[in-house]
Design a protein around this motif. Structure first.
Motif, mmCIF file in Angstrom:
data_model
loop_
_atom_site.group_PDB
_atom_site.id
_atom_site.type_symbol
_atom_site.label_atom_id
_atom_site.label_comp_id
_atom_site.label_asym_id
_atom_site.label_seq_id
_atom_site.Cartn_x
_atom_site.Cartn_y
_atom_site.Cartn_z
ATOM 1 N N ILE A 164 0.844 -1.202 0.000
ATOM 2 C CA ILE A 164 0.000 0.000 0.000
ATOM 3 C C ILE A 164 0.879 1.251 0.000
ATOM 4 C CG2 ILE A 164 -1.647 1.341 1.377
ATOM 5 C CD1 ILE A 164 -3.021 -0.908 -0.008
ATOM 6 N N ALA A 165 1.957 1.242 0.771
ATOM 7 C CA ALA A 165 2.867 2.394 0.804
ATOM 8 C C ALA A 165 3.528 2.612 -0.552
ATOM 9 C CB ALA A 165 3.928 2.195 1.886
ATOM 10 N N ILE A 166 3.941 1.538 -1.196
ATOM 11 C CA ILE A 166 4.559 1.656 -2.521
ATOM 12 C C ILE A 166 3.553 2.188 -3.535
ATOM 13 C CG2 ILE A 166 5.504 0.324 -4.454
ATOM 14 C CD1 ILE A 166 6.852 -1.464 -2.298
ATOM 15 N N SER A 167 2.331 1.666 -3.502
ATOM 16 C CA SER A 167 1.335 2.129 -4.461
ATOM 17 C C SER A 167 0.906 3.563 -4.162
ATOM 18 C CB SER A 167 0.117 1.198 -4.486
ATOM 19 O OG SER A 167 -0.533 1.183 -3.247
ATOM 20 N N SER A 168 0.885 3.950 -2.894
ATOM 21 C CA SER A 168 0.576 5.346 -2.558
ATOM 22 C C SER A 168 1.673 6.270 -3.084
ATOM 23 C CB SER A 168 0.446 5.509 -1.044
ATOM 24 O OG SER A 168 -0.636 4.779 -0.563
ATOM 25 N N GLY A 169 2.919 5.834 -2.935
ATOM 26 C CA GLY A 169 4.026 6.610 -3.494
ATOM 27 C C GLY A 169 3.928 6.735 -4.998
ATOM 28 N N TYR A 170 3.535 5.659 -5.667
ATOM 29 C CA TYR A 170 3.349 5.702 -7.116
ATOM 30 C C TYR A 170 2.276 6.709 -7.499
ATOM 31 C CZ TYR A 170 1.382 4.573 -11.623
ATOM 32 O OH TYR A 170 0.869 4.675 -12.883
ATOM 33 N N VAL A 171 1.135 6.646 -6.840
ATOM 34 C CA VAL A 171 0.042 7.568 -7.169
ATOM 35 C C VAL A 171 0.472 9.000 -6.912
ATOM 36 C CG1 VAL A 171 -2.297 8.304 -6.520
ATOM 37 C CG2 VAL A 171 -1.805 5.886 -6.862
ATOM 38 N N TYR A 172 1.165 9.239 -5.797
ATOM 39 C CA TYR A 172 1.619 10.591 -5.492
ATOM 40 C C TYR A 172 2.602 11.100 -6.537
ATOM 41 C CZ TYR A 172 3.672 14.536 -3.095
ATOM 42 O OH TYR A 172 4.133 15.783 -2.788
ATOM 43 N N LEU A 173 3.608 10.284 -6.853
ATOM 44 C CA LEU A 173 4.606 10.715 -7.830
ATOM 45 C C LEU A 173 4.019 10.869 -9.232
ATOM 46 C CD1 LEU A 173 7.670 8.592 -6.707
ATOM 47 C CD2 LEU A 173 7.334 11.058 -6.418
ATOM 48 N N ARG A 174 3.112 9.998 -9.584
ATOM 49 C CA ARG A 174 2.520 10.001 -10.940
ATOM 50 C C ARG A 174 1.583 11.167 -11.162
ATOM 51 N NH1 ARG A 174 0.463 10.375 -15.275
ATOM 52 N NH2 ARG A 174 -0.278 8.734 -16.650
#
Length: 80
Positions: free
Chosen positions: A67-77
Protein backbone atom coordinates in the motif's frame (compact mmCIF):
# COMPACT_ATOMS: atom_id res chain seq x y z
CA UNK A 1 -18.48 12.15 -11.23
CA UNK A 2 -15.98 13.52 -13.70
CA UNK A 3 -17.92 16.69 -14.61
CA UNK A 4 -18.46 17.56 -10.94
CA UNK A 5 -14.75 17.36 -10.14
CA UNK A 6 -13.46 19.08 -13.26
CA UNK A 7 -13.05 16.29 -15.77
CA UNK A 8 -11.47 12.88 -16.13
CA UNK A 9 -7.96 14.14 -15.40
CA UNK A 10 -8.97 15.29 -11.93
CA UNK A 11 -10.53 11.99 -10.84
CA UNK A 12 -7.97 9.63 -12.33
CA UNK A 13 -5.88 9.60 -9.09
CA UNK A 14 -9.06 8.76 -7.20
CA UNK A 15 -9.76 5.76 -9.43
CA UNK A 16 -6.20 4.49 -9.13
CA UNK A 17 -6.25 4.91 -5.37
CA UNK A 18 -9.56 3.07 -5.11
CA UNK A 19 -8.41 0.22 -7.35
CA UNK A 20 -5.05 -0.24 -5.64
CA UNK A 21 -6.54 0.04 -2.15
CA UNK A 22 -9.26 -2.50 -2.87
CA UNK A 23 -6.93 -4.91 -4.61
CA UNK A 24 -3.98 -4.75 -2.23
CA UNK A 25 -5.84 -3.99 1.00
CA UNK A 26 -7.55 -7.37 1.06
CA UNK A 27 -4.26 -9.21 1.15
CA UNK A 28 -3.62 -8.34 4.80
CA UNK A 29 -5.97 -10.94 6.28
CA UNK A 30 -7.07 -14.42 5.40
CA UNK A 31 -10.67 -13.36 4.80
CA UNK A 32 -9.79 -10.09 3.04
CA UNK A 33 -9.47 -11.62 -0.43
CA UNK A 34 -11.22 -14.58 -1.97
CA UNK A 35 -7.95 -15.97 -3.34
CA UNK A 36 -6.64 -16.20 0.23
CA UNK A 37 -9.64 -18.30 1.27
CA UNK A 38 -9.31 -20.59 -1.73
CA UNK A 39 -5.63 -21.24 -1.06
CA UNK A 40 -6.32 -21.77 2.65
CA UNK A 41 -9.00 -24.34 1.78
CA UNK A 42 -6.70 -26.14 -0.63
CA UNK A 43 -3.90 -26.18 1.93
CA UNK A 44 -6.29 -27.51 4.59
CA UNK A 45 -7.33 -30.40 2.33
CA UNK A 46 -3.68 -31.18 1.65
CA UNK A 47 -2.95 -31.37 5.37
CA UNK A 48 -1.31 -27.96 5.80
CA UNK A 49 -3.77 -25.78 7.71
CA UNK A 50 -3.32 -22.03 7.52
CA UNK A 51 -4.64 -20.22 10.59
CA UNK A 52 -5.91 -16.65 10.70
CA UNK A 53 -3.50 -14.97 13.14
CA UNK A 54 -0.26 -16.51 11.82
CA UNK A 55 -1.34 -15.58 8.30
CA UNK A 56 -2.14 -12.03 9.40
CA UNK A 57 1.19 -11.73 11.24
CA UNK A 58 3.01 -12.38 7.97
CA UNK A 59 0.65 -10.81 5.45
CA UNK A 60 -0.29 -7.55 7.19
CA UNK A 61 3.21 -6.00 7.10
CA UNK A 62 3.53 -7.01 3.44
CA UNK A 63 0.15 -5.45 2.71
CA UNK A 64 1.21 -2.22 4.42
CA UNK A 65 4.40 -2.17 2.35
CA UNK A 66 2.52 -2.72 -0.92
CA UNK A 67 0.00 0.00 0.00
CA UNK A 68 2.87 2.39 0.80
CA UNK A 69 4.56 1.66 -2.52
CA UNK A 70 1.33 2.13 -4.46
CA UNK A 71 0.58 5.35 -2.56
CA UNK A 72 4.03 6.61 -3.49
CA UNK A 73 3.35 5.70 -7.12
CA UNK A 74 0.04 7.57 -7.17
CA UNK A 75 1.62 10.59 -5.49
CA UNK A 76 4.61 10.72 -7.83
CA UNK A 77 2.52 10.00 -10.94
CA UNK A 78 -0.28 12.48 -10.36
CA UNK A 79 0.89 15.11 -7.91
CA UNK A 80 4.51 15.81 -8.86
Amino acid sequence: MAPVYGGLQHIEPLWWSLALGACLGGNGTLIGASANLIVAGMAERAGYPIRFLPFMAMAFPLMLMSIAISSGYVYLRYFM
